[in-house]
Write a protein that holds these residues in place. Structure first.
Motif, PDB file in Angstrom:
ATOM      1  N   MET A 196     -20.142 -11.077  14.974  1.00  0.00           N
ATOM      2  CA  MET A 196     -20.090 -10.057  16.014  1.00  0.00           C
ATOM      3  C   MET A 196     -18.839  -9.199  15.831  1.00  0.00           C
ATOM      4  N   PRO A 197     -18.961  -7.854  15.864  1.00  0.00           N
ATOM      5  CA  PRO A 197     -17.793  -7.019  15.685  1.00  0.00           C
ATOM      6  C   PRO A 197     -16.750  -7.265  16.771  1.00  0.00           C
ATOM      7  N   SER A 198     -15.474  -7.240  16.380  1.00  0.00           N
ATOM      8  CA  SER A 198     -14.391  -7.441  17.336  1.00  0.00           C
ATOM      9  C   SER A 198     -14.125  -6.150  18.094  1.00  0.00           C
ATOM     10  N   SER A 199     -13.347  -6.258  19.205  1.00  0.00           N
ATOM     11  CA  SER A 199     -12.993  -5.065  19.966  1.00  0.00           C
ATOM     12  C   SER A 199     -12.143  -4.132  19.124  1.00  0.00           C
ATOM     13  N   SER A 200     -11.310  -4.690  18.240  1.00  0.00           N
ATOM     14  CA  SER A 200     -10.507  -3.857  17.344  1.00  0.00           C
ATOM     15  C   SER A 200     -11.411  -3.067  16.402  1.00  0.00           C
ATOM     16  N   HIS A 201     -12.416  -3.721  15.841  1.00  0.00           N
ATOM     17  CA  HIS A 201     -13.375  -3.055  14.950  1.00  0.00           C
ATOM     18  C   HIS A 201     -14.054  -1.903  15.672  1.00  0.00           C
ATOM     19  N   GLU A 202     -14.477  -2.143  16.908  1.00  0.00           N
ATOM     20  CA  GLU A 202     -15.172  -1.108  17.665  1.00  0.00           C
ATOM     21  C   GLU A 202     -14.260   0.074  17.957  1.00  0.00           C
ATOM     22  N   ALA A 203     -13.028  -0.217  18.371  1.00  0.00           N
ATOM     23  CA  ALA A 203     -12.107   0.856  18.747  1.00  0.00           C
ATOM     24  C   ALA A 203     -11.769   1.748  17.563  1.00  0.00           C
ATOM     25  N   LEU A 204     -11.630   1.150  16.374  1.00  0.00           N
ATOM     26  CA  LEU A 204     -11.209   1.916  15.210  1.00  0.00           C
ATOM     27  C   LEU A 204     -12.199   3.014  14.817  1.00  0.00           C
ATOM     28  N   HIS A 205     -13.478   2.831  15.124  1.00  0.00           N
ATOM     29  CA  HIS A 205     -14.406   3.910  14.803  1.00  0.00           C
ATOM     30  C   HIS A 205     -14.850   4.691  16.037  1.00  0.00           C
ATOM     31  N   ARG A 206     -14.815   4.061  17.225  1.00  0.00           N
ATOM     32  CA  ARG A 206     -15.260   4.757  18.429  1.00  0.00           C
ATOM     33  C   ARG A 206     -14.307   5.876  18.854  1.00  0.00           C
ATOM     34  N   ILE A 207     -13.053   5.820  18.394  1.00  0.00           N
ATOM     35  CA  ILE A 207     -12.138   6.913  18.724  1.00  0.00           C
ATOM     36  C   ILE A 207     -12.674   8.236  18.182  1.00  0.00           C
ATOM     37  N   PHE A 208     -13.428   8.182  17.076  1.00  0.00           N
ATOM     38  CA  PHE A 208     -13.984   9.407  16.506  1.00  0.00           C
ATOM     39  C   PHE A 208     -15.216   9.876  17.278  1.00  0.00           C
ATOM     40  N   GLN A 209     -15.857   8.979  18.000  1.00  0.00           N
ATOM     41  CA  GLN A 209     -16.927   9.401  18.898  1.00  0.00           C
ATOM     42  C   GLN A 209     -16.325  10.113  20.104  1.00  0.00           C
ATOM     43  N   LYS A 210     -15.168   9.612  20.552  1.00  0.00           N
ATOM     44  CA  LYS A 210     -14.484  10.233  21.685  1.00  0.00           C
ATOM     45  C   LYS A 210     -13.953  11.605  21.311  1.00  0.00           C
ATOM     46  N   ASP A 211     -13.405  11.756  20.112  1.00  0.00           N
ATOM     47  CA  ASP A 211     -12.849  13.030  19.665  1.00  0.00           C
ATOM     48  C   ASP A 211     -13.261  13.280  18.212  1.00  0.00           C
ATOM     49  N   PRO A 212     -14.465  13.812  17.976  1.00  0.00           N
ATOM     50  CA  PRO A 212     -14.940  14.028  16.599  1.00  0.00           C
ATOM     51  C   PRO A 212     -14.019  14.921  15.775  1.00  0.00           C
ATOM     52  N   ALA A 213     -13.362  15.875  16.430  1.00  0.00           N
ATOM     53  CA  ALA A 213     -12.491  16.784  15.688  1.00  0.00           C
ATOM     54  C   ALA A 213     -11.328  16.053  15.043  1.00  0.00           C
ATOM     55  N   LEU A 214     -10.939  14.911  15.605  1.00  0.00           N
ATOM     56  CA  LEU A 214      -9.868  14.119  15.002  1.00  0.00           C
ATOM     57  C   LEU A 214     -10.247  13.700  13.586  1.00  0.00           C
ATOM     58  N   LEU A 215     -11.525  13.433  13.369  1.00  0.00           N
ATOM     59  CA  LEU A 215     -11.976  12.969  12.062  1.00  0.00           C
ATOM     60  C   LEU A 215     -11.781  14.049  11.002  1.00  0.00           C
ATOM     61  N   THR A 216     -12.161  15.273  11.323  1.00  0.00           N
ATOM     62  CA  THR A 216     -11.990  16.333  10.328  1.00  0.00           C
ATOM     63  C   THR A 216     -10.518  16.704  10.180  1.00  0.00           C
ATOM     64  N   ARG A 217      -9.732  16.613  11.252  1.00  0.00           N
ATOM     65  CA  ARG A 217      -8.287  16.853  11.116  1.00  0.00           C
ATOM     66  C   ARG A 217      -7.663  15.818  10.193  1.00  0.00           C
ATOM     67  N   ALA A 218      -8.132  14.574  10.290  1.00  0.00           N
ATOM     68  CA  ALA A 218      -7.607  13.521   9.423  1.00  0.00           C
ATOM     69  C   ALA A 218      -7.989  13.778   7.967  1.00  0.00           C
ATOM     70  N   LEU A 219      -9.225  14.219   7.753  1.00  0.00           N
ATOM     71  CA  LEU A 219      -9.638  14.550   6.387  1.00  0.00           C
ATOM     72  C   LEU A 219      -8.777  15.673   5.812  1.00  0.00           C
ATOM     73  N   GLN A 220      -8.516  16.688   6.636  1.00  0.00           N
ATOM     74  CA  GLN A 220      -7.789  17.860   6.150  1.00  0.00           C
ATOM     75  C   GLN A 220      -6.291  17.601   5.990  1.00  0.00           C
ATOM     76  N   SER A 221      -5.658  17.016   7.030  1.00  0.00           N
ATOM     77  CA  SER A 221      -4.197  16.904   7.028  1.00  0.00           C
ATOM     78  C   SER A 221      -3.685  15.607   6.423  1.00  0.00           C
ATOM     79  N   VAL A 222      -4.425  14.504   6.595  1.00  0.00           N
ATOM     80  CA  VAL A 222      -3.964  13.210   6.073  1.00  0.00           C
ATOM     81  C   VAL A 222      -4.420  13.010   4.638  1.00  0.00           C
TER      82      VAL A 222
END
Length: 299
Positions: free
Chosen positions: A1-27
């Protein structure tokens, strides 16, 4: 069963999808086009009969250069089975949606990050028929945000920083500045981010510090996570815990600002059970140059 840490690490991008593309571009320095719109998609990649397959988060990004499918996988440990399933995910999605799939792996582990970043080659050695190159976000490249202004400028990225570096030597500075930055966004979003960070803090001391900070600004106590932590405690116990958290946050703020705290001031802060009074002192702790000034005209 996925842990709460596992869930949080990807669900943050559901909360703010633009963060994902900012990470691709800037990081990761990937020239990903600027999306006009995002859409959450079904993460189930199971066909009619075969083994069930699901990605963690799947987003469709509409850009001027065409649509992309952003496949986000949260990875706690090294899992050699992913070397087969990740190419399957990308091929399946490309065939089904006729969009370019992009695989992003996020992890808190240095070792897992190095493993995940290795290209996956399928076919003849040295001349593969298929090569998959995952993009990895982890402690080696996600920025360590310890500056208060930087945290306020991009709160979701500061949250990702806390989730990724929460057990490192700079965790205290990251969490303190994030706590301040959360005051600048709407309370509902802040409450979600609070839970994401809490879920990812494996270090008990860092997690307790985070809960103390959140108690002081009340996001933690207004969130259902508080009930999980407090259990069935009585109301007066809750009030006492909140007062202790506020007092700890005041002292920690003064310490971070390198302001000397006499024993008399420390004792008065720790003795207070008045949340309104403590809240006023916490606000003043961000500005005073002398600890005694926390109390206004009285000492």
């Amino acid at each position: 069963m996925p842990s709460s840490s596992h869930e949080a690490l990807h669900r943050i991008f559901q909360k703010d999808p633009a963060l994902l593309t900012r990470a691709l571009q800037s990081v990761l320095r990937i020239p990903f086009p600027e999306p006009r719109e995002f859409a959450a998609m079904n993460v189930d990649l199971t066909e009619i009969e075969p083994v069930e397959r699901r990605v963690d988060t799947l987003l469709r990004a509409e850009t001027d250069e065409g649509d992309y499918l952003l496949v986000v996988e949260s990875q706690g440990d090294i899992d050699k089975r992913k070397r087969g399933s990740w190419p399957y995910y990308l091929s399946y999605l490309h065939e089904k949606y006729h969009c370019e799939p992009v695989l992003i792996v996020i992890t808190q582990s240095h070792a897992t990050a190095r493993w995940a970043a290795e290209p996956i080659h399928l076919g003849v050695r040295g001349c593969p028929s298929l090569t998959v190159r995952p993009f990895v976000l982890g402690p080696d490249n996600v920025p360590v945000i310890v500056d208060e202004r930087e945290a306020e400028q991009d709160v979701p990225l500061a949250v990702l920083s806390a989730m990724t570096h929460g057990k490192g030597p700079r965790a205290a500075a990251i969490l303190e500045n994030l706590a301040t930055a959360l005051r600048t966004i709407d309370p509902d979003s802040a409450a979600v981010f609070v839970q994401f960070v809490d879920s990812c803090l494996a270090d008990r001391q860092a997690q307790q510090m985070w809960r103390d900070l959140m108690t002081a600004i009340q996001y933690f106590w207004r969130h259902p996570l508080a009930e999980q932590v407090r259990g069935e405690g009585r109301e007066e116990g809750r009030e006492e815990g909140r007062a202790e958290g506020w007092a700890a946050a005041i002292l920690r703020t003064l310490q971070r600002r390198r302001i000397d705290v006499p024993d008399s001031v420390r004792d008065r802060i720790l003795a207070s059970t008045d949340l309104d009074e403590l809240g006023t002192w916490l606000d003043r702790a961000q500005e005073v140059t002398d600890a005694v000034d926390l109390f206004g005209d009285t000492c």
